[in-house]
Write a protein that holds these residues in place. Structure first.
Motif, PDB file in Angstrom:
ATOM      1  N   LEU A  36       0.940  -1.223   0.064  1.00  0.00           N
ATOM      2  CA  LEU A  36       0.023   0.282  -0.029  1.00  0.00           C
ATOM      3  C   LEU A  36       0.842   1.251  -0.179  1.00  0.00           C
ATOM      4  N   VAL A  37       0.334   2.198  -0.739  1.00  0.00           N
ATOM      5  CA  VAL A  37       1.194   3.631  -0.871  1.00  0.00           C
ATOM      6  C   VAL A  37       0.137   4.534  -0.549  1.00  0.00           C
ATOM      7  N   PHE A  38       0.321   5.591   0.504  1.00  0.00           N
ATOM      8  CA  PHE A  38      -0.505   6.370   0.844  1.00  0.00           C
ATOM      9  C   PHE A  38       0.151   7.716   0.769  1.00  0.00           C
ATOM     10  N   THR A  39      -0.396   8.878  -0.011  1.00  0.00           N
ATOM     11  CA  THR A  39       0.370  10.203  -0.213  1.00  0.00           C
ATOM     12  C   THR A  39      -0.408  11.176   0.554  1.00  0.00           C
ATOM     13  N   THR A  40       0.366  12.379   1.162  1.00  0.00           N
ATOM     14  CA  THR A  40      -0.312  13.344   1.792  1.00  0.00           C
ATOM     15  C   THR A  40      -1.160  14.219   0.858  1.00  0.00           C
ATOM     16  N   LYS A  41      -2.073  14.650   1.353  1.00  0.00           N
ATOM     17  CA  LYS A  41      -3.005  15.670   0.460  1.00  0.00           C
ATOM     18  C   LYS A  41      -1.958  16.705  -0.179  1.00  0.00           C
ATOM     19  N   TYR A  42      -2.184  16.918  -1.391  1.00  0.00           N
ATOM     20  CA  TYR A  42      -1.243  17.878  -2.220  1.00  0.00           C
ATOM     21  C   TYR A  42       0.066  17.722  -2.246  1.00  0.00           C
ATOM     22  N   ARG A  43       0.528  16.454  -1.881  1.00  0.00           N
ATOM     23  CA  ARG A  43       1.923  15.988  -1.807  1.00  0.00           C
ATOM     24  C   ARG A  43       2.643  16.912  -0.916  1.00  0.00           C
ATOM     25  N   ARG A  44       2.023  17.391   0.102  1.00  0.00           N
ATOM     26  CA  ARG A  44       2.806  18.502   0.966  1.00  0.00           C
ATOM     27  C   ARG A  44       3.835  17.334   1.811  1.00  0.00           C
ATOM     28  N   GLU A  45       4.862  17.959   1.931  1.00  0.00           N
ATOM     29  CA  GLU A  45       6.049  17.335   2.848  1.00  0.00           C
ATOM     30  C   GLU A  45       5.787  17.401   4.028  1.00  0.00           C
ATOM     31  N   VAL A  46       5.138  16.711   4.576  1.00  0.00           N
ATOM     32  CA  VAL A  46       4.749  16.842   6.141  1.00  0.00           C
ATOM     33  C   VAL A  46       5.717  16.042   6.965  1.00  0.00           C
ATOM     34  N   PRO A  68      -7.351  11.461  -0.982  1.00  0.00           N
ATOM     35  CA  PRO A  68      -8.287  10.455  -0.898  1.00  0.00           C
ATOM     36  C   PRO A  68      -8.060   9.146  -2.035  1.00  0.00           C
ATOM     37  N   SER A  69      -6.904   9.291  -2.448  1.00  0.00           N
ATOM     38  CA  SER A  69      -6.827   7.855  -3.365  1.00  0.00           C
ATOM     39  C   SER A  69      -5.492   7.144  -2.616  1.00  0.00           C
ATOM     40  N   TYR A  70      -5.534   6.136  -2.967  1.00  0.00           N
ATOM     41  CA  TYR A  70      -4.164   5.363  -2.681  1.00  0.00           C
ATOM     42  C   TYR A  70      -3.697   4.295  -3.425  1.00  0.00           C
ATOM     43  N   PHE A  71      -2.460   3.818  -3.543  1.00  0.00           N
ATOM     44  CA  PHE A  71      -2.039   2.624  -4.408  1.00  0.00           C
ATOM     45  C   PHE A  71      -2.059   1.272  -3.368  1.00  0.00           C
ATOM     46  N   ALA A  72      -2.689   0.211  -4.156  1.00  0.00           N
ATOM     47  CA  ALA A  72      -2.544  -1.187  -3.375  1.00  0.00           C
ATOM     48  C   ALA A  72      -2.287  -2.082  -4.787  1.00  0.00           C
ATOM     49  N   ALA A  73      -1.299  -2.849  -4.350  1.00  0.00           N
ATOM     50  CA  ALA A  73      -1.056  -3.887  -5.099  1.00  0.00           C
ATOM     51  C   ALA A  73      -0.769  -5.374  -4.271  1.00  0.00           C
ATOM     52  N   VAL A 118      -8.023  -0.034   4.472  1.00  0.00           N
ATOM     53  CA  VAL A 118      -7.110   1.167   4.186  1.00  0.00           C
ATOM     54  C   VAL A 118      -7.882   2.290   4.872  1.00  0.00           C
ATOM     55  N   ASN A 119      -9.038   2.505   4.872  1.00  0.00           N
ATOM     56  CA  ASN A 119     -10.051   3.850   5.308  1.00  0.00           C
ATOM     57  C   ASN A 119      -9.650   3.662   6.848  1.00  0.00           C
ATOM     58  N   SER A 120      -9.630   2.708   7.393  1.00  0.00           N
ATOM     59  CA  SER A 120      -9.254   2.787   8.903  1.00  0.00           C
ATOM     60  C   SER A 120      -7.743   3.329   9.038  1.00  0.00           C
ATOM     61  N   LEU A 121      -6.842   2.661   8.462  1.00  0.00           N
ATOM     62  CA  LEU A 121      -5.505   3.180   8.586  1.00  0.00           C
ATOM     63  C   LEU A 121      -5.308   4.565   8.294  1.00  0.00           C
ATOM     64  N   LYS A 122      -5.966   5.216   7.118  1.00  0.00           N
ATOM     65  CA  LYS A 122      -5.968   6.377   6.906  1.00  0.00           C
ATOM     66  C   LYS A 122      -6.604   7.420   7.826  1.00  0.00           C
ATOM     67  N   GLY A 123      -7.690   6.935   8.342  1.00  0.00           N
ATOM     68  CA  GLY A 123      -8.716   7.618   9.192  1.00  0.00           C
ATOM     69  C   GLY A 123      -7.838   7.779  10.576  1.00  0.00           C
ATOM     70  N   ALA A 158     -11.952  -6.881   4.247  1.00  0.00           N
ATOM     71  CA  ALA A 158     -11.909  -6.168   3.091  1.00  0.00           C
ATOM     72  C   ALA A 158     -10.710  -5.026   2.980  1.00  0.00           C
ATOM     73  N   LEU A 159     -10.028  -5.198   2.000  1.00  0.00           N
ATOM     74  CA  LEU A 159      -8.621  -4.194   2.022  1.00  0.00           C
ATOM     75  C   LEU A 159      -9.228  -2.906   1.983  1.00  0.00           C
ATOM     76  N   SER A 160     -10.217  -2.412   1.225  1.00  0.00           N
ATOM     77  CA  SER A 160     -10.792  -1.095   1.289  1.00  0.00           C
ATOM     78  C   SER A 160     -11.124  -0.456   2.651  1.00  0.00           C
ATOM     79  N   VAL A 161     -11.764  -1.407   3.535  1.00  0.00           N
ATOM     80  CA  VAL A 161     -11.899  -1.058   4.792  1.00  0.00           C
ATOM     81  C   VAL A 161     -10.653  -0.821   5.754  1.00  0.00           C
TER      82      VAL A 161
END
Length: 142
Positions: free
Chosen positions: A25-35, A116-121, A85-90, A80-83
């Motif tokens: 999984l890959v999660f990016t910050t909103k606007y790719r801000r360097e947080v 709001p998007s993410y990469f999953a492989a 992911v939503n929990s990890l991000k939230g 469910a992977l989407s569930v």
């Protein structure tokens, strides 16, 4: 269990299933801000370990750079992977904003943290050792 059979930690067992499901999984910050700093990445990893545990999943590897994180997760088929992911991000967004608010606020506003998007492989094609090495070699800040 048969005495001829060697246990494999990559294969997990449930009551009615034997599985080995891994996701990169890959999660990016909103606007790719360097947080992210090293400290915020360490805390993010701890939070994501706790979330995975609550789902019966295992965070095998975690790393990131200034604007994104990579995870290698071993998860059960009932999740469910989407569930997940939503929990990890939230949960991570809520906790990181709460604990590092003064650092995060100049970069991200309006209650957003992750894109709001993410990469999953699925990790069936490449050996897990290669994916793990790729995640380990991310250019971590600090």
């Amino acid at each position: 269990m048969s005495p001829r059979w060697e246990p494999n930690p990559e294969i997990r067992r449930g009551r009615s299933v034997v599985h080995s499901l891994h996701a990169h999984l890959v999660f990016t910050t909103k606007y790719r801000r360097e947080v992210f700093t090293d400290e915020t990445l360490r805390r993010c990893e701890d939070i994501m370990i706790e979330v995975c545990d609550s789902f019966g999943a295992v965070l095998i590897e975690f790393n990131g750079e200034h604007d994104h994180v990579h995870l290698l997760v071993h998860y059960p088929p009932k999740v469910a992977l989407s569930v997940l992911v939503n929990s990890l991000k939230g949960v991570s967004a809520r906790m990181l904003r709460k604990e590092f608010g003064p650092h995060i606020r100049p970069y991200l506003w309006g209650g957003h943290f992750w894109s709001p998007s993410y990469f999953a492989a699925s990790c069936g094609g490449a050996p897990l050792s290669i994916i793990k090495e790729y995640i380990e070699n991310q250019k971590r800040p600090g």
